[in-house]
Scaffold this motif. Sequence first.
Motif, mmCIF file in Angstrom:
data_model
loop_
_atom_site.group_PDB
_atom_site.id
_atom_site.type_symbol
_atom_site.label_atom_id
_atom_site.label_comp_id
_atom_site.label_asym_id
_atom_site.label_seq_id
_atom_site.Cartn_x
_atom_site.Cartn_y
_atom_site.Cartn_z
ATOM 1 N N ARG A 253 5.743 -8.655 -11.283
ATOM 2 C CA ARG A 253 6.627 -7.769 -12.035
ATOM 3 C C ARG A 253 6.119 -7.566 -13.460
ATOM 4 N NH1 ARG A 253 8.379 -8.019 -7.383
ATOM 5 N NH2 ARG A 253 10.517 -7.570 -6.765
ATOM 6 N N LEU A 254 5.092 -8.321 -13.832
ATOM 7 C CA LEU A 254 4.499 -8.161 -15.162
ATOM 8 C C LEU A 254 3.292 -7.243 -15.021
ATOM 9 C CD1 LEU A 254 4.563 -11.728 -16.739
ATOM 10 C CD2 LEU A 254 5.351 -9.647 -17.858
ATOM 11 N N THR A 255 3.434 -6.051 -15.560
ATOM 12 C CA THR A 255 2.358 -5.081 -15.495
ATOM 13 C C THR A 255 1.176 -5.575 -16.322
ATOM 14 O OG1 THR A 255 3.992 -3.354 -15.212
ATOM 15 C CG2 THR A 255 1.825 -2.665 -15.997
ATOM 16 N N SER A 256 -0.035 -5.465 -15.783
ATOM 17 C CA SER A 256 -1.227 -5.945 -16.488
ATOM 18 C C SER A 256 -2.101 -4.745 -16.875
ATOM 19 C CB SER A 256 -2.019 -6.896 -15.584
ATOM 20 O OG SER A 256 -2.701 -6.154 -14.580
ATOM 21 N N ASP A 257 -3.291 -5.027 -17.388
ATOM 22 C CA ASP A 257 -4.197 -3.917 -17.714
ATOM 23 C C ASP A 257 -5.218 -3.688 -16.592
ATOM 24 O OD1 ASP A 257 -5.794 -6.091 -18.025
ATOM 25 O OD2 ASP A 257 -6.409 -5.647 -20.088
ATOM 26 N N ARG A 258 -4.910 -4.203 -15.412
ATOM 27 C CA ARG A 258 -5.806 -4.054 -14.255
ATOM 28 C C ARG A 258 -6.021 -2.574 -13.912
ATOM 29 N NH1 ARG A 258 -4.677 -7.262 -8.592
ATOM 30 N NH2 ARG A 258 -5.905 -5.963 -7.180
ATOM 31 N N GLN A 259 -7.281 -2.243 -13.613
ATOM 32 C CA GLN A 259 -7.605 -0.885 -13.184
ATOM 33 C C GLN A 259 -7.268 -0.727 -11.709
ATOM 34 O OE1 GLN A 259 -11.663 -0.020 -14.308
ATOM 35 N NE2 GLN A 259 -10.944 1.724 -15.525
ATOM 36 N N ALA B 118 8.331 10.280 -11.162
ATOM 37 C CA ALA B 118 7.416 11.264 -10.569
ATOM 38 C C ALA B 118 6.175 11.439 -11.443
ATOM 39 C CB ALA B 118 8.135 12.597 -10.388
ATOM 40 N N ALA B 119 6.369 11.377 -12.763
ATOM 41 C CA ALA B 119 5.218 11.499 -13.671
ATOM 42 C C ALA B 119 4.252 10.331 -13.451
ATOM 43 C CB ALA B 119 5.698 11.545 -15.122
ATOM 44 N N ALA B 120 4.797 9.137 -13.250
ATOM 45 C CA ALA B 120 3.939 7.969 -13.021
ATOM 46 C C ALA B 120 3.220 8.097 -11.673
ATOM 47 C CB ALA B 120 4.774 6.685 -13.071
ATOM 48 N N VAL B 121 3.921 8.577 -10.653
ATOM 49 C CA VAL B 121 3.277 8.768 -9.343
ATOM 50 C C VAL B 121 2.150 9.795 -9.468
ATOM 51 C CG1 VAL B 121 3.620 9.657 -6.996
ATOM 52 C CG2 VAL B 121 5.288 8.059 -7.974
ATOM 53 N N ASP B 122 2.407 10.873 -10.237
ATOM 54 C CA ASP B 122 1.368 11.890 -10.457
ATOM 55 C C ASP B 122 0.131 11.307 -11.137
ATOM 56 O OD1 ASP B 122 2.704 13.937 -9.306
ATOM 57 O OD2 ASP B 122 3.422 14.844 -11.176
ATOM 58 N N ALA B 123 0.367 10.344 -12.009
ATOM 59 C CA ALA B 123 -0.745 9.782 -12.791
ATOM 60 C C ALA B 123 -1.509 8.708 -12.021
ATOM 61 C CB ALA B 123 -0.203 9.189 -14.097
ATOM 62 N N LEU B 124 -1.005 8.347 -10.837
ATOM 63 C CA LEU B 124 -1.647 7.291 -10.046
ATOM 64 C C LEU B 124 -2.919 7.833 -9.401
ATOM 65 C CD1 LEU B 124 -1.717 4.529 -8.643
ATOM 66 C CD2 LEU B 124 -0.141 5.429 -6.922
ATOM 67 N N ARG B 125 -4.059 7.403 -9.931
ATOM 68 C CA ARG B 125 -5.348 7.790 -9.331
ATOM 69 C C ARG B 125 -6.361 6.702 -9.647
ATOM 70 N NH1 ARG B 125 -4.281 11.734 -13.255
ATOM 71 N NH2 ARG B 125 -3.687 13.108 -11.562
ATOM 72 N N PRO B 126 -7.458 6.658 -8.892
ATOM 73 C CA PRO B 126 -8.428 5.582 -9.115
ATOM 74 C C PRO B 126 -8.885 5.534 -10.572
ATOM 75 C CG PRO B 126 -8.963 6.784 -7.114
ATOM 76 C CD PRO B 126 -7.860 7.540 -7.778
ATOM 77 N N VAL C 279 0.340 0.191 -4.614
ATOM 78 C CA VAL C 279 0.895 -0.076 -5.944
ATOM 79 C C VAL C 279 2.421 -0.088 -5.876
ATOM 80 C CG1 VAL C 279 0.947 0.661 -8.353
ATOM 81 C CG2 VAL C 279 -1.095 1.083 -6.968
ATOM 82 N N ALA C 280 3.008 -1.237 -6.244
ATOM 83 C CA ALA C 280 4.467 -1.362 -6.289
ATOM 84 C C ALA C 280 4.957 -0.898 -7.652
ATOM 85 C CB ALA C 280 4.880 -2.809 -6.040
ATOM 86 N N MET C 281 5.982 -0.049 -7.636
ATOM 87 C CA MET C 281 6.473 0.530 -8.885
ATOM 88 C C MET C 281 7.990 0.369 -8.951
ATOM 89 S SD MET C 281 4.102 3.913 -9.200
ATOM 90 C CE MET C 281 4.264 4.700 -7.631
ATOM 91 N N SER C 282 8.445 -0.232 -10.043
ATOM 92 C CA SER C 282 9.884 -0.426 -10.239
ATOM 93 C C SER C 282 10.180 -0.098 -11.691
ATOM 94 C CB SER C 282 10.249 -1.877 -9.928
ATOM 95 O OG SER C 282 11.577 -2.144 -10.305
ATOM 96 N N GLU D 65 -1.120 1.817 -18.173
ATOM 97 C CA GLU D 65 -1.056 3.247 -18.504
ATOM 98 C C GLU D 65 0.073 3.935 -17.739
ATOM 99 O OE1 GLU D 65 -5.068 5.285 -19.180
ATOM 100 O OE2 GLU D 65 -5.640 3.504 -18.050
ATOM 101 N N LEU D 66 0.313 3.492 -16.509
ATOM 102 C CA LEU D 66 1.417 4.092 -15.743
ATOM 103 C C LEU D 66 2.757 3.796 -16.415
ATOM 104 C CD1 LEU D 66 0.320 3.393 -12.049
ATOM 105 C CD2 LEU D 66 -0.005 5.468 -13.413
ATOM 106 N N LYS D 67 2.861 2.573 -16.946
ATOM 107 C CA LYS D 67 4.081 2.222 -17.693
ATOM 108 C C LYS D 67 4.241 3.167 -18.878
ATOM 109 C CE LYS D 67 4.228 -1.892 -19.865
ATOM 110 N NZ LYS D 67 4.460 -3.348 -20.080
ATOM 111 N N GLY D 68 3.146 3.456 -19.563
ATOM 112 C CA GLY D 68 3.182 4.374 -20.707
ATOM 113 C C GLY D 68 3.556 5.788 -20.298
ATOM 114 N N VAL D 69 3.033 6.240 -19.158
ATOM 115 C CA VAL D 69 3.347 7.594 -18.672
ATOM 116 C C VAL D 69 4.836 7.700 -18.352
ATOM 117 C CG1 VAL D 69 3.017 9.182 -16.723
ATOM 118 C CG2 VAL D 69 1.032 8.087 -17.801
#
Lengths: 340, 383
Positions: A207-213, A159-167, A220-223, A173-177
């Motif tokens: 499945r490899l998270t990148s630094d893409r903005q 839920a924290a990662a979903v909250d942090a999802l914004r343009p 956005v697929a999240m697992s 960064e989502l992985k970090g959150v």
Amino acid sequence: VAEGFVRTLDEMSRRDIDVLVLGREGNARFVSEATRLWLAGTRPFAPGCVVVRETGAVHLMSVTDFGVPREIPSDRLYPMSWNPANIVGAVAAIPGVSSARHVGVDGLTPLFEQLFTFVLPGAEFVDGEAVMRAARRLKSPAEVDLIRAAIVVAEDAFAAAVDALRPGVRESELKGVFEERMCQLGTTTPALEGAFCVVDGDAPIRRLTSDRQIADGDLVAMSAGVLLDGWEGSLARTWSCGAPTADHRGRRERWDAQWTSLLDGCRPGVRAGDLRATAGASVHGVGLGYEGLEDDAVLEAGMVVQLGLESGGVLGADVLLIRDEGVQPLTAFPYPAEGE
Amino acid sequence: VSGDLDLARMRRERHRKVVDTLDAQGLAAAVLLGQPAAAYAVGARAPAADAARASHQRMVAVVAAGGDAPHLYTAFPEGVPPELPADHVHGALPVEWDEGAAALLEVLPDGPIALDEYTMPLYAPLRGREITDATALLSACKVVKTADELECIHRAQAINERAILDVERLVAPGVRGTELSGAFLRRIFELGASANTVDPIWQAMPPCIADGPSTVTGDVVFPTPTTGRPFAAGDVIWVDTGIDYEGYASDFGCTFVVGGPQRRHHDQGARWREIVDRCLEVLKPGATAGDLVRAASTNGDRPWLPHLYLAHGIGTNSAEMPLVGTDLGAEFDDALVLAPGMVLVFEPVVWDDGEAGFRAEEIVTVTDDSYEHLSARDGGPRG
């Protein structure tokens, strides 16, 4: 004595295995309930844990009793060594090992095979991973509760990662959150380093998270998942950044229909391979971490699995408890609502 | 270390080394199931995961003698190096199951092969084949780093050090190690880390060994997993973290004193500095691991954790050759000759039973005539 250990001894008896030499941390933790340092990734086999059927004793490679349950006294700990011959010597000196005829191992390296063959010339090395898979497959109610507790943490962090999802936010960064929230909730070990990946149309989801903005209008697929006291809680969802587009809604609707059909087919008596016959479907056992399920594995009451589906740029996965009266989802995280 | 990094060149040079070593050892192929080994030989990436998941989702690399491009079997096409020919990239081989093992057997070339590990479905069908352990082959390739590899280690370490600066500000009475882990993990991903490789360690050290946790060797117990126990003023915290950048590990160690270091902590840090400086004084090509052991030791006291080492190498594994001061013994250390491009992570320990101790880590690479730092120089106790 822990119930998982009893199941392990039962499996050893059934398969006429005298000694188990375990290198995989999940297996070692299952029989010992010891918490040792978590490391990411594969590690080559090393004999980190030994179970002797005759004595019913668990022996661990550890220089300390930190994280080791009281049931394993310190004289059942053997130290690590950089010299593999020393480790093999310590294992061979464990009461009941030198007379073993059938030794189950959950992996080997050419070097350890050679050393073990030398110190245990009469022993035959057989598949100990199959023993552990069988012992771990059906979950007791107490084990299901441990998985539920891990799922609570995983969902909160998700839920924290979903909250942090914004343009403008980066995938990494989502992985970090996610991982920061996981730690705030008291566990520092992920089940996997999460995938937080922008979907590129109908291409396979990375499945490899990148630094893409991430941009407004991205799907956005999240697992992601956590290990709480070693037990796995994990899930996957696909979320829109900003308001969902007509394309997103269409993709989700098609996914929903396929998911409903996949979920319908997930019940006792079905083989894992039958579920995998649906394009994009995945299924694995959930317990003390990831548990492999062979295609021929038949679902039965008491198993816990993660069922997933990737289709048309949408990824979703839930943890399910298999019961005779039907499947019970253990994950309760919502799917995105119409406007999300 | 120039700041220059060419990943394609790095992969090309590593593959060439593996092929040359196969040829030199008379081997037909290297079959690599371990992820650090596959990452080294091919330069491919897979997501970091718990060991069990990583085993089931592992990449498999087959590197043949003769120099043809390696074959890679992976579930993660986005992690494949762009220059690898398409007909050398294949779907994942599920070697945890019989059918995956059988499929791997079919593509193995004839002749002796080096293998790093067996899954059980691979073990039985490979009996009777000439198999050598790939450890020696990989060590021979990996022990001397190329300039690009050194740059990767340098960058990994820089990210790790930078993240620790932010974590250090949070250290205070009442704070938990788990909270520091959260801040650390968030920061490393913001800073561009590829992955985290070890549960970050923030271990509150007891004043005396006898205060526990108990030990089977009589020595200081370290490392232990992070817990939710709050720190107290005066706690001595040994820090050990490791992240990954483009497949290369960092290894960071330092000592925090909650509430700030006192004179005795600074004194311990100064003694640690002297140990490392004595090692650096003798460090040059041609020196042996034994020379480093003797430089660090005083009056028979070996100031490091005896189940670990005075120093270790680092690369695609967090600890790899050269290993210095292990229980492999004096003969092993004296036979290990240091050469330009080798990397050493020094991690001696100063311990005053009753007043805990100091531990840090410092990474250098051997140069043509001496050494160069890949990490920052440790500046003593923090907090």
